[in-house]
Design a protein around this motif. Structure first.
Motif, PDB file in Angstrom:
ATOM      1  N   LEU A  67      69.391 -34.174  16.415  1.00  0.00           N
ATOM      2  CA  LEU A  67      70.091 -34.473  17.675  1.00  0.00           C
ATOM      3  C   LEU A  67      70.637 -33.191  18.307  1.00  0.00           C
ATOM      4  O   LEU A  67      70.579 -33.017  19.530  1.00  0.00           O
ATOM      5  N   LEU A  72      71.686 -32.567  22.170  1.00  0.00           N
ATOM      6  CA  LEU A  72      72.808 -33.504  22.180  1.00  0.00           C
ATOM      7  C   LEU A  72      73.999 -32.822  21.509  1.00  0.00           C
ATOM      8  O   LEU A  72      74.357 -33.083  20.366  1.00  0.00           O
ATOM      9  N   THR A  73      74.609 -31.923  22.279  1.00  0.00           N
ATOM     10  CA  THR A  73      75.698 -31.103  21.791  1.00  0.00           C
ATOM     11  C   THR A  73      76.586 -30.699  22.948  1.00  0.00           C
ATOM     12  O   THR A  73      76.249 -30.927  24.118  1.00  0.00           O
ATOM     13  N   LEU A 150      67.397 -38.462  27.399  1.00  0.00           N
ATOM     14  CA  LEU A 150      67.370 -38.441  25.944  1.00  0.00           C
ATOM     15  C   LEU A 150      65.943 -38.630  25.431  1.00  0.00           C
ATOM     16  O   LEU A 150      65.584 -38.098  24.373  1.00  0.00           O
ATOM     17  N   GLY A 154      64.629 -34.938  25.726  1.00  0.00           N
ATOM     18  CA  GLY A 154      65.188 -34.925  24.387  1.00  0.00           C
ATOM     19  C   GLY A 154      64.129 -34.971  23.311  1.00  0.00           C
ATOM     20  O   GLY A 154      63.523 -33.970  22.961  1.00  0.00           O
ATOM     21  N   LYS A 219      69.127 -28.282  31.483  1.00  0.00           N
ATOM     22  CA  LYS A 219      69.386 -28.483  30.059  1.00  0.00           C
ATOM     23  C   LYS A 219      69.428 -27.132  29.353  1.00  0.00           C
ATOM     24  O   LYS A 219      70.332 -26.853  28.543  1.00  0.00           O
ATOM     25  N   SER A 224      72.796 -27.776  26.802  1.00  0.00           N
ATOM     26  CA  SER A 224      73.029 -29.171  26.395  1.00  0.00           C
ATOM     27  C   SER A 224      72.191 -30.099  27.253  1.00  0.00           C
ATOM     28  O   SER A 224      71.932 -29.835  28.434  1.00  0.00           O
ATOM     29  N   TRP A 226      73.218 -32.627  28.454  1.00  0.00           N
ATOM     30  CA  TRP A 226      74.086 -33.149  29.506  1.00  0.00           C
ATOM     31  C   TRP A 226      73.804 -32.477  30.845  1.00  0.00           C
ATOM     32  O   TRP A 226      74.069 -33.055  31.900  1.00  0.00           O
TER      33      TRP A 226
END
Length: 248
Positions: A67, A72-73, A150, A154, A219, A224, A226
């Protein structure tokens, strides 16, 4: 390098291009068909389910290290989150003007066709329109940005990057993202029949590919995922605003 898959999956899966392709096929093909069916029946309930499944995929397959590897951090550079939001908003407005210049208010305009799914009544009051906009905007800024980012930026990107590197992975995942969106516009259901709009679809696919690259870059810049999610959320907000207040 630490294994990024949960212990159960380590016995069955290698995180490489084959796994990335597997994810694209099992998620994007059903999604494509469900969106087409929703455009025909006006029943969009299952689309939200697809977004939930897309969002859960990284948590199903990846361990804590995995992750973190897909982004995802916590962001390293917070100002890039702001830039991502502004850029996503600007891109959606630019796409609005491109559609207006090329196709005006005809069904060949991507925002016109997508706007049909919002069922905005011609006689709707300003207050009710604002309420409907708020509902659509909040929904649009949560489900697809989280689910798609994601998934595409992701776990799919992470799988492809193991085989091809980040740059090529961004191109491949961007192509999958763009082609999946033909179900949203391009292959359209109008006047009780299906039509394929060749040149508008080409413009739409190119636009979706480019915005995919934009999301990936934010990203990367923010450190991230986010950054991609906020850029995507802003794009959806801008698109929905244009449909509600500039087209209607």
């Amino acid at each position: 390098m630490k294994n990024e898959l949960r212990p159960f999956w380590q016995r069955h899966i290698t995180m490489n291009w084959r796994f990335g392709l597997f994810l694209i096929l099992i998620v994007c093909i059903p999604r494509f068909l469900l969106v087409l069916n929703a455009n025909k029946t006006a029943n969009y309930g299952f689309i939200g389910l697809v977004m939930v499944i897309s969002a859960l995929a990284p948590f199903i397959f990846l361990n804590k290290n995995g992750l973190k590897t897909i982004g995802l951090t916590r962001p390293r550079k917070y100002h890039w989150l702001f830039m991502a939001f502004i850029s996503g908003l600007a891109y959606s407005i630019l796409l609005y003007f491109l559609g207006e210049v090329a196709y005006s208010d005809t069904i060949s305009n991507w925002y016109v066709y997508i706007g049909k799914s919002y069922n905005i009544s011609a006689g709707i009051t300003a207050s009710d329109k604002l309420t409907l906009f708020a509902i659509m905007a909040i929904t649009g800024m949560i489900f697809s940005p989280i689910g798609e980012e994601l998934f595409f930026r992701g776990i799919v990107h992470g799988s492809l990057a193991h085989s091809f590197g980040d740059s090529k992975a961004a191109i491949m995942e961007g192509m999958a993202f763009a082609l999946t969106h033909i179900a949203h516009f391009g292959l359209i259901f109008i006047h009780d029949e299906w039509n394929f709009l060749l040149f508008p679809t080409i413009l739409w696919v190119i636009s979706m590919f480019m915005v995919s690259i934009v999301f990936y870059l934010f990203k990367k810049k923010s450190g991230s995922i986010w950054g991609a999610i906020l850029g995507h959320a802003a794009f959806n907000l801008g698109m929905i605003y244009c449909i509600f207040f500039w087209l209607n």
